[in-house]
Design an enzyme around this catalytic site. Structure first.
Site, short mmCIF file in Angstrom:
data_model
loop_
_atom_site.label_atom_id
_atom_site.label_comp_id
_atom_site.label_asym_id
_atom_site.label_seq_id
_atom_site.Cartn_x
_atom_site.Cartn_y
_atom_site.Cartn_z
N THR A 240 12.01 -18.40 55.36
CA THR A 240 12.44 -18.19 53.98
C THR A 240 11.32 -17.84 53.02
OG1 THR A 240 12.25 -20.58 53.55
CG2 THR A 240 14.41 -19.75 54.23
N ALA B 60 2.61 -11.95 48.49
CA ALA B 60 3.25 -12.22 47.20
C ALA B 60 2.73 -11.30 46.11
CB ALA B 60 3.03 -13.68 46.82
N LYS C 168 14.49 -8.31 64.38
CA LYS C 168 14.91 -9.71 64.52
C LYS C 168 16.41 -9.83 64.26
CE LYS C 168 14.22 -14.22 62.29
NZ LYS C 168 13.48 -14.96 61.24
N ILE D 98 9.03 -15.35 52.62
CA ILE D 98 8.99 -14.01 52.04
C ILE D 98 10.26 -13.75 51.24
CG2 ILE D 98 8.99 -11.55 52.62
CD1 ILE D 98 7.00 -12.15 54.82
N ILE E 49 -3.21 -16.54 53.21
CA ILE E 49 -2.64 -17.37 54.27
C ILE E 49 -2.20 -16.51 55.45
CG2 ILE E 49 -0.79 -18.96 54.86
CD1 ILE E 49 -2.89 -20.20 53.11
N ALA F 110 7.80 -13.55 60.15
CA ALA F 110 9.23 -13.40 60.41
C ALA F 110 9.98 -13.42 59.07
CB ALA F 110 9.74 -14.53 61.31
#
Length: 506
Positions: free
Chosen positions: A348, A17, A79, A350, A46, A51
């Protein structure tokens, strides 16, 4: 006359972030502002989210990042969607594939024709065979959209996202941002100084004794919410009554084959397990409800279900799904986990970092911090979060599983009226209307609702303008073209080896 422009921005916290914010702000605002990021190596990050959804490609494009270089240096893979295993009932699976499905005819989306054809026995019972992404994923094939394919070919518009090492992505962006002039300060924040009149944050005080002033503060301090919550007491709206998982256990394992071009989410007795393949390892985790499973049980079950040898001890994480009452409060904007958390089911996290940063830039304030801008930002974040929340709840609510107390609770729980209305409308005649501002498109909702066993009673009347004799051929043609396109793709591993293989795979 006092300069109204913001000249000093302080970002509290690094990780994905913090460095996404630093990169985008420095790239967009240039030398007109001074950006300082404060983080502590002792606190750590974290770093679970590996993904993403296709939107990240737009963010990287904004920064001018070379895709091959980015994938190579983050040990990434590609992906095409997410495979959901055992969610509707044990032994069944479906894929939420990115991008388009079939092709629309006139005003009608493809799935409306599928509904009629499926009821008449002219089509497969699931939507997977009509999505290039879904078919290619299961064949371990991938390619980026080709420039040398016909304009109307599905291969010209393949939608995809990435799997990558989140820690390496943060490092990658740190190098990027520092080259643009972002100043990083190593250290712990011991105090926050509030203005006695306005209540705004004037400065943060470091363990070293330094006092760092700013005009705009970006809180990327994770679940702690050092500024947004600990200093400003903003408050938090929980979603736990609908999203029951509040814990996760994460562990990497050795690869035991070529990386698959999709994320796998397998429903378990008290939640679900993720599997995310990278070039150098596979990321795994068990997201679960602490009311239905203990930490030790979760760790043991996760370790027993890995594809390969565990590369570390399982790492426990605790979270509360929800959103800050004001993600932007006074002169503090919370980004990432400091703003809220939706759990990683549809990757969701990122995206929401990216969305928050983009929205802040569009509503970027002057030093007076106009209330109109702040209110609009908060309204938009709340709407987006609630729509994502509803999409995630759908996976838990629409199930036929009765084998554990957890799934009985999910199946019988009350849900938000907004979600109930969407389910009822789709179940009636396959209709879904997307609000332009929400994250997930119609095709995503349709795939998940059908995959979770919500089959429309009938189709839209306009579909009947196509004769039944043409409908059967139409469905067969779509399935044939999709299959041929998937077969024309190289293997996922071949594409990586040719374009973006990591220089050193640990």
């Amino acid at each position: 006359m006092t300069d109204p422009a913001i000249r000093n921005i302080v970002i509290v916290g690094g990780g994905t972030a913090g460095w996404m914010a630093a990169s985008a702000l420095s790239r967009t605002l240039g030398k007109s502002v001074s950006i300082r990021l404060i983080e502590s190596d002792e606190i750590g990050i974290i770093g679970v989210g590996e993904a993403t959804v296709p939107h990240l490609k737009l963010f990287n494009n904004l920064l001018g990042i070379n895709e091959a270089d980015f994938v190579r240096k983050t040990f990434g893979s590609f992906k095409l969607g997410i495979q959901f295993v055992d969610w509707l009932r044990m032994g069944e699976s479906y894929i939420h594939g990115f991008g388009s499905m079939g092709h629309e005819v006139g005003l009608m989306p493809f799935h409306q024709y599928w509904i009629k054809a499926m009821h008449k026995g002219m089509a497969k019972k699931n939507l997977g065979p009509y999505s290039v992404n879904s078919v290619a994923a299961l064949k371990n094939r991938f390619m980026a959209p080709g420039l040398d394919v016909p304009a109307n070919s599905p291969l010209g518009s393949v939608a995809y996202a990435y799997h990558f090492d989140a820690g390496l992505y943060a490092k990658y962006l740190r190098n990027y941002a520092e080259l643009l002039g972002v100043k990083r300060t190593e250290g712990k924040i011991l105090g926050v100084e509030l203005n006695p009149l306005s209540g705004f944050v004037d400065a943060v005080k470091l363990e070293s004794g330094e006092r760092v002033e700013g005009e705009l503060f970006i809180d990327c301090s994770g679940f702690r919410g050092l500024l947004i919550e600990q200093a400003l007491k903003t408050g938090y709206d929980e979603y736990t009554q609908w999203l029951p998982c509040d814990r996760a256990m994460a562990v990497p394992c050795a690869n035991v084959g070529e990386p698959t071009p999709y994320t796998r989410a397998t429903a378990r007795e008290a939640g679900w397990q993720w599997r995310i393949p990278l070039q150098h390892r596979t990321g795994n985790g068990y997201v679960y409800s602490s009311k239905h499973l203990s930490e030790d049980e979760a760790a043991a079950k996760l370790l027993s279900r890995l594809d390969g040898e565990a590369l570390a001890d399982p790492r426990p994480l605790r979270f509360v799904t929800g959103l800050r009452k004001k993600p932007w409060n006074k002169n503090v904007v919370a980004i990432g986990l400091a703003s809220g958390f939706m759990e990683p089911l549809e990757s969701t996290s990122i995206f929401m970092i990216q969305s928050g940063i983009t929205r802040l830039l569009k509503l970027f304030p002057e030093r007076d911090f106009s209330r109109v801008l702040i209110d609009r930002y908060n309204d938009q974040v709340t709407f987006e979060s609630e729509r994502i929340r509803d999409f995630l709840i759908l996976h838990y609510k629409a199930t036929e599983r009765t084998d554990t107390e957890f799934w009985n609770q999910c199946r019988t729980m009350d849900i938000p009226q907004s979600l109930k209305d969407n389910i009822d409308l789709f179940a009636d005649s396959g209709r879904f209307f997307r609000n332009a501002e929400e994250m997930f498109a119609d095709v995503s909702w349709v795939q998940v609702m059908v995959g979770q066993g919500i089959v429309p009673r009938t189709h839209h009347p306009l579909v009947d303008q196509m004769p039944d004799s043409d409908l059967a051929g139409f469905m067969a043609s779509i399935e044939n073209v999709v299959g041929q396109c998937a077969d024309a793709m190289p293997l996922h591993s071949q594409f990586i080896a040719q374009h973006c293989r990591a220089e050193k795979v640990a």
